[in-house]
Design an enzyme around this catalytic site. Structure first.
Site, PDB file in Angstrom:
ATOM      1  N   SER A 252       0.842  -1.199   0.000  1.00 33.94           N
ATOM      2  CA  SER A 252       0.000   0.000   0.000  1.00 33.94           C
ATOM      3  C   SER A 252       0.877   1.249   0.000  1.00 33.94           C
ATOM      4  O   SER A 252       1.889   1.292   0.708  1.00 33.94           O
ATOM      5  CB  SER A 252      -0.896   0.023   1.237  1.00 33.94           C
ATOM      6  OG  SER A 252      -1.513   1.279   1.355  1.00 33.94           O
ATOM      7  N   THR A 253       0.496   2.230  -0.775  1.00 35.64           N
ATOM      8  CA  THR A 253       1.107   3.566  -0.674  1.00 35.64           C
ATOM      9  C   THR A 253       0.102   4.521  -0.032  1.00 35.64           C
ATOM     10  O   THR A 253       0.311   5.033   1.066  1.00 35.64           O
ATOM     11  CB  THR A 253       1.507   4.101  -2.071  1.00 35.64           C
ATOM     12  OG1 THR A 253       2.478   3.220  -2.623  1.00 35.64           O
ATOM     13  CG2 THR A 253       2.105   5.507  -1.964  1.00 35.64           C
TER      14      THR A 253
ATOM     15  N   ARG B 160      -5.719  -4.552   5.945  1.00 34.22           N
ATOM     16  CA  ARG B 160      -5.740  -4.860   4.500  1.00 34.22           C
ATOM     17  C   ARG B 160      -5.371  -6.333   4.366  1.00 34.22           C
ATOM     18  O   ARG B 160      -4.247  -6.736   4.675  1.00 34.22           O
ATOM     19  CB  ARG B 160      -4.733  -3.984   3.764  1.00 34.22           C
ATOM     20  CG  ARG B 160      -4.541  -4.381   2.315  1.00 34.22           C
ATOM     21  CD  ARG B 160      -3.789  -3.347   1.510  1.00 34.22           C
ATOM     22  NE  ARG B 160      -4.624  -2.210   1.195  1.00 34.22           N
ATOM     23  CZ  ARG B 160      -4.390  -1.344   0.188  1.00 34.22           C
ATOM     24  NH1 ARG B 160      -3.346  -1.498  -0.587  1.00 34.22           N
ATOM     25  NH2 ARG B 160      -5.210  -0.336  -0.032  1.00 34.22           N
TER      26      ARG B 160
ATOM     27  N   HIS C 224     -13.517  -2.055  -0.796  1.00 31.83           N
ATOM     28  CA  HIS C 224     -12.493  -1.070  -0.392  1.00 31.83           C
ATOM     29  C   HIS C 224     -13.242   0.204   0.028  1.00 31.83           C
ATOM     30  O   HIS C 224     -13.223   1.216  -0.679  1.00 31.83           O
ATOM     31  CB  HIS C 224     -11.562  -0.813  -1.577  1.00 31.83           C
ATOM     32  CG  HIS C 224     -10.307  -0.073  -1.240  1.00 31.83           C
ATOM     33  ND1 HIS C 224      -9.930   0.238   0.052  1.00 31.83           N
ATOM     34  CD2 HIS C 224      -9.313   0.421  -2.044  1.00 31.83           C
ATOM     35  CE1 HIS C 224      -8.781   0.879   0.031  1.00 31.83           C
ATOM     36  NE2 HIS C 224      -8.383   1.009  -1.223  1.00 31.83           N
TER      37      HIS C 224
ATOM     38  N   GLN D  66     -11.792   3.915   0.131  1.00 33.14           N
ATOM     39  CA  GLN D  66     -11.500   4.501  -1.181  1.00 33.14           C
ATOM     40  C   GLN D  66     -12.703   5.272  -1.719  1.00 33.14           C
ATOM     41  O   GLN D  66     -12.571   6.371  -2.272  1.00 33.14           O
ATOM     42  CB  GLN D  66     -11.118   3.386  -2.170  1.00 33.14           C
ATOM     43  CG  GLN D  66     -10.864   3.894  -3.569  1.00 33.14           C
ATOM     44  CD  GLN D  66      -9.654   4.808  -3.642  1.00 33.14           C
ATOM     45  OE1 GLN D  66      -8.577   4.443  -3.156  1.00 33.14           O
ATOM     46  NE2 GLN D  66      -9.792   5.996  -4.216  1.00 33.14           N
TER      47      GLN D  66
ATOM     48  N   ASP E  66     -10.050   1.135 -12.871  1.00 35.07           N
ATOM     49  CA  ASP E  66      -9.060   0.623 -11.919  1.00 35.07           C
ATOM     50  C   ASP E  66      -8.191  -0.356 -12.705  1.00 35.07           C
ATOM     51  O   ASP E  66      -8.488  -0.678 -13.864  1.00 35.07           O
ATOM     52  CB  ASP E  66      -9.799  -0.074 -10.749  1.00 35.07           C
ATOM     53  CG  ASP E  66      -8.853  -0.608  -9.674  1.00 35.07           C
ATOM     54  OD1 ASP E  66      -7.687  -0.157  -9.621  1.00 35.07           O
ATOM     55  OD2 ASP E  66      -9.281  -1.476  -8.887  1.00 35.07           O
TER      56      ASP E  66
ATOM     57  N   CYS F  78      -8.530   4.877  -8.468  1.00 32.97           N
ATOM     58  CA  CYS F  78      -8.066   4.772  -7.072  1.00 32.97           C
ATOM     59  C   CYS F  78      -6.550   4.772  -6.961  1.00 32.97           C
ATOM     60  O   CYS F  78      -6.007   5.102  -5.923  1.00 32.97           O
ATOM     61  CB  CYS F  78      -8.649   3.515  -6.423  1.00 32.97           C
ATOM     62  SG  CYS F  78      -8.120   1.985  -7.218  1.00 32.97           S
TER      63      CYS F  78
ATOM     64  N   ARG G 106      -7.783  10.477   0.421  1.00 30.19           N
ATOM     65  CA  ARG G 106      -7.755   9.279   1.253  1.00 30.19           C
ATOM     66  C   ARG G 106      -7.440   9.670   2.702  1.00 30.19           C
ATOM     67  O   ARG G 106      -7.975   9.105   3.638  1.00 30.19           O
ATOM     68  CB  ARG G 106      -6.686   8.279   0.757  1.00 30.19           C
ATOM     69  CG  ARG G 106      -6.883   7.773  -0.671  1.00 30.19           C
ATOM     70  CD  ARG G 106      -8.167   6.976  -0.813  1.00 30.19           C
ATOM     71  NE  ARG G 106      -8.318   5.992   0.218  1.00 30.19           N
ATOM     72  CZ  ARG G 106      -7.649   4.837   0.268  1.00 30.19           C
ATOM     73  NH1 ARG G 106      -6.793   4.512  -0.683  1.00 30.19           N
ATOM     74  NH2 ARG G 106      -7.846   3.974   1.255  1.00 30.19           N
TER      75      ARG G 106
HETATM   76  N1   CP Z   1      -5.951   3.268  -3.655  1.00 34.27           N
HETATM   77  C1   CP Z   1      -5.242   2.569  -2.773  1.00 34.27           C
HETATM   78  O1   CP Z   1      -5.776   1.879  -1.905  1.00 34.27           O
HETATM   79  O2   CP Z   1      -3.890   2.670  -2.947  1.00 34.27           O
HETATM   80  P1   CP Z   1      -2.814   1.853  -2.137  1.00 34.27           P
HETATM   81  O3   CP Z   1      -2.930   0.411  -2.582  1.00 34.27           O
HETATM   82  O4   CP Z   1      -1.489   2.447  -2.544  1.00 34.27           O
HETATM   83  O5   CP Z   1      -3.080   1.983  -0.680  1.00 34.27           O
HETATM   84  N1  NVA Z   2      -8.445  -3.429  -7.306  1.00 34.71           N
HETATM   85  C1  NVA Z   2      -7.172  -3.043  -6.770  1.00 34.71           C
HETATM   86  C2  NVA Z   2      -7.312  -1.849  -5.901  1.00 34.71           C
HETATM   87  C3  NVA Z   2      -6.010  -1.301  -5.376  1.00 34.71           C
HETATM   88  C4  NVA Z   2      -6.190  -0.103  -4.486  1.00 34.71           C
HETATM   89  C5  NVA Z   2      -6.567  -4.191  -5.994  1.00 34.71           C
HETATM   90  O1  NVA Z   2      -7.314  -4.868  -5.252  1.00 34.71           O
HETATM   91  O2  NVA Z   2      -5.386  -4.451  -6.135  1.00 34.71           O
END
Ligand code: CP
Ligand code: NVA
Length: 349
Positions: A74-75, A125, A152, A155, A261, A303, A330
């Site tokens: 995750s960022t 997560r 999510h 988001q 996405d 996202c 976010r």
């Molecule tokens: N959009 C989002 O959840 O990004 P990350 O995976 O970087 O947290």
């Molecule tokens: N659909 C993507 C969303 C990332 C924020 C995933 O689950 O990887």
């Protein structure tokens, strides 16, 4: 799957016990439209307080800790969680899959009981949606879903705040002065892409708030049946349109907002070659947009993280694209969620 025993028949006698029922955020399907609006209003107010007024926080999470159980990368969610917790005066503790015993030497159940006995909130997560349900079931503190393969929710709060700001004509940060129902209800949102966690989250949220949703996915990609049921029920209640097609041009016709996405979500890397083939024709380009004829002032959302196959640079970096504002939001929306759950213990209407 993480190493979680099938405990459906298991009698657990030594749980510390929950002093009172605990509220969680697992999906926005569980919140009323008024509770969602309240979160957006509070997010906009915090953003205004910090960015325009330079107001300090009253540190309502002073001396408290938030555990971040993240078994995927995750960022945005990570940075938003850590900075929002710091702003509220709390301590965010990142527990990545390389750091803690969960999934390798310890079950979800045991992890949830142990971690929740020492912290004041959990942001998690995980992979399968079932895993967050299990974490929440055994946690004695609120659990917030930071992404599963099904939903999510945080988001979508950021997406809604971004659209609200754009429609509130926000150069002067007026979004906190206008009720989001005024800017959001009636918007036409088009989804072009995979039937994944982001689409599911939009489906259970937008019809409830009175936004129309037109969805284009390739032929073999369908949202989960239970999600579809919820979306249809909410669309019927709010008298909004919910339509499905395999033709992206049909979906974006007349749209105010175009959303996509990645075609290959985290955990689906082995399906990449097949997916790239099946999503041919779904890349969002200016040519597609010109042909599809959205409304003149259309906006683009994603996202992130973004890969060029689902949207080209011309759209992604265009003046119509709100993706970086959406990413920043976010933080403000997660801040409002933590304030509701980790400070007040409930969502207010
Ligand atoms: N959009 C989002 O959840 O990004 P990350 O995976 O970087 O947290
Ligand atoms: N659909 C993507 C969303 C990332 C924020 C995933 O689950 O990887």
């Amino acid at each position: 799957m993480l190493c979680s025993p099938d405990n459906s028949a298991l009698q657990i006698h030594n749980l510390p016990g929950k002093p009172k029922p605990v509220n969680h955020l697992i999906t926005l399907a569980e919140l009323t439209k008024e509770q969602i609006y309240r979160l957006l209003i509070n997010s906009a107010q915090h953003k205004y307080n910090v960015k325009c007024e330079g107001k300090p926080s009253s540190n309502p999470l002073g001396g408290k800790s938030v555990a971040m159980i993240f078994s995927k990368r995750s960022t945005r969610t990570r940075v938003a969680t850590e900075t929002a917790t710091a702003y509220l005066g709390g301590h965010a503790m990142f527990l990545g899959s390389q750091d803690i015993q969960m999934g390798v030497n310890e079950s979800l159940l045991d992890t949830s009981v142990v971690v929740s006995s020492m912290v004041d909130g959990i942001m998690a997560r995980v992979g399968a949606h079932q895993e967050i349900l299990e974490l929440a079931k055994y946690s004695t503190v609120p659990v917030v879903n930071a992404l599963t393969d099904k939903y999510h929710p945080t988001q979508i709060l950021a997406d809604l705040l971004t659209l609200h700001e754009a429609r509130a004509n926000d150069e002067n940060y007026r979004a906190h002065l206008i009720h989001p129902e005024e800017t959001l209800a009636g918007l036409r949102v088009a989804w072009v892409g995979d039937a994944n966690n982001i689409l599911h989250s939009l489906m259970v949220t937008l019809p409830k708030l009175g936004l129309h949703l037109s969805i284009a996915t390739p032929a073999n990609y369908h949202p989960d049946e239970d999600v579809l049921e919820i979306a249809k029920m909410e669309a019927a209640k709010s008298n909004t349109e919910l339509t499905f097609t395999t033709n992206p041009l049909e979906a974006i016709q007349g749209a105010d907002v175009i959303v996509t996405d990645t075609w290959v979500s985290m955990g689906q890397e082995s399906e990449k070659a097949q997916r790239l083939k099946e999503f041919a024709g779904y890349q969002i380009t200016m040519e597609m947009i010109n042909k599809g004829k959205p409304n003149e002032n259309w906006n683009f959302l994603h996202c992130l993280p973004r890969k060029p196959e689902e949207v080209d640079d011309e759209v992604f970096y265009s003046k119509n694209s709100l993706v970086f504002q959406e990413a920043e939001n976010r933080k403000w929306t997660i801040l409002a969620v933590f304030e509701a759950l980790f400070v007040n213990g409930e969502f207010q209407a």
